[in-house]
Design a protein around this motif. Structure first.
Motif, PDB file in Angstrom:
ATOM      1  N   MET A   1       0.814  -1.215   0.000  1.00 55.98           N
ATOM      2  CA  MET A   1       0.000   0.000   0.000  1.00 55.98           C
ATOM      3  C   MET A   1       0.852   1.272   0.000  1.00 55.98           C
ATOM      4  SD  MET A   1      -3.237   1.180   2.356  1.00 55.98           S
ATOM      5  CE  MET A   1      -3.873  -0.451   2.438  1.00 55.98           C
ATOM      6  N   PRO A   2       1.820   1.420   0.910  1.00 59.78           N
ATOM      7  CA  PRO A   2       2.666   2.614   0.815  1.00 59.78           C
ATOM      8  C   PRO A   2       3.488   2.646  -0.472  1.00 59.78           C
ATOM      9  CG  PRO A   2       2.837   1.671   2.993  1.00 59.78           C
ATOM     10  CD  PRO A   2       2.067   0.703   2.154  1.00 59.78           C
ATOM     11  N   ALA A   3       3.838   1.478  -1.007  1.00 61.61           N
ATOM     12  CA  ALA A   3       4.600   1.450  -2.249  1.00 61.61           C
ATOM     13  C   ALA A   3       3.761   1.957  -3.413  1.00 61.61           C
ATOM     14  CB  ALA A   3       5.085   0.033  -2.535  1.00 61.61           C
ATOM     15  N   ARG A   4       2.476   1.670  -3.395  1.00 61.60           N
ATOM     16  CA  ARG A   4       1.621   2.069  -4.512  1.00 61.60           C
ATOM     17  C   ARG A   4       1.063   3.481  -4.348  1.00 61.60           C
ATOM     18  NH1 ARG A   4      -2.817  -1.565  -7.521  1.00 61.60           N
ATOM     19  NH2 ARG A   4      -3.526   0.046  -8.946  1.00 61.60           N
ATOM     20  N   PHE A   5       0.618   3.846  -3.155  1.00 63.22           N
ATOM     21  CA  PHE A   5      -0.046   5.128  -2.931  1.00 63.22           C
ATOM     22  C   PHE A   5       0.839   6.164  -2.256  1.00 63.22           C
ATOM     23  CE2 PHE A   5      -3.561   1.959  -2.553  1.00 63.22           C
ATOM     24  CZ  PHE A   5      -4.157   2.247  -3.755  1.00 63.22           C
ATOM     25  N   GLY A   6       1.942   5.769  -1.706  1.00 62.29           N
ATOM     26  CA  GLY A   6       2.756   6.668  -0.905  1.00 62.29           C
ATOM     27  C   GLY A   6       2.269   6.629   0.536  1.00 62.29           C
TER      28      GLY A   6
END
Length: 76
Positions: A18-23
């Motif tokens: 999730m942080p990898a895709r959305f920041g």
């Protein structure tokens, strides 16, 4: 090895998706948005149940109109 070099644990494959895709801020906003939607759904469901019970049983005469406050000296 076949000539493919691997990173030493500092790539996107090492962090959650999730942080990898959305920041980080995007993931926090998504989680906050989901919580807000869940709270709103809970309030809506509670309101529907309250209205259904009130319609079935009628208003409680002890409640009054819900907007007034009366003072009583007697003990309950």
């Amino acid at each position: 090895m076949t000539g493919v070099t691997r990173a030493c644990g500092c790539g996107e494959e090492q962090i959650p998706w999730m942080p990898a895709r959305f920041g980080v801020l995007g993931a926090a906003a998504l989680v906050t948005g989901v919580l807000v939607v869940m709270i709103a759904a809970g309030w809506a469901l509670a309101s529907v149940v309250w209205l259904a019970r009130r319609r079935r049983t009628g208003p409680d005469p002890a409640e009054g109109d819900g907007l007034s406050f009366t003072w009583s000296e007697r003990e309950p």
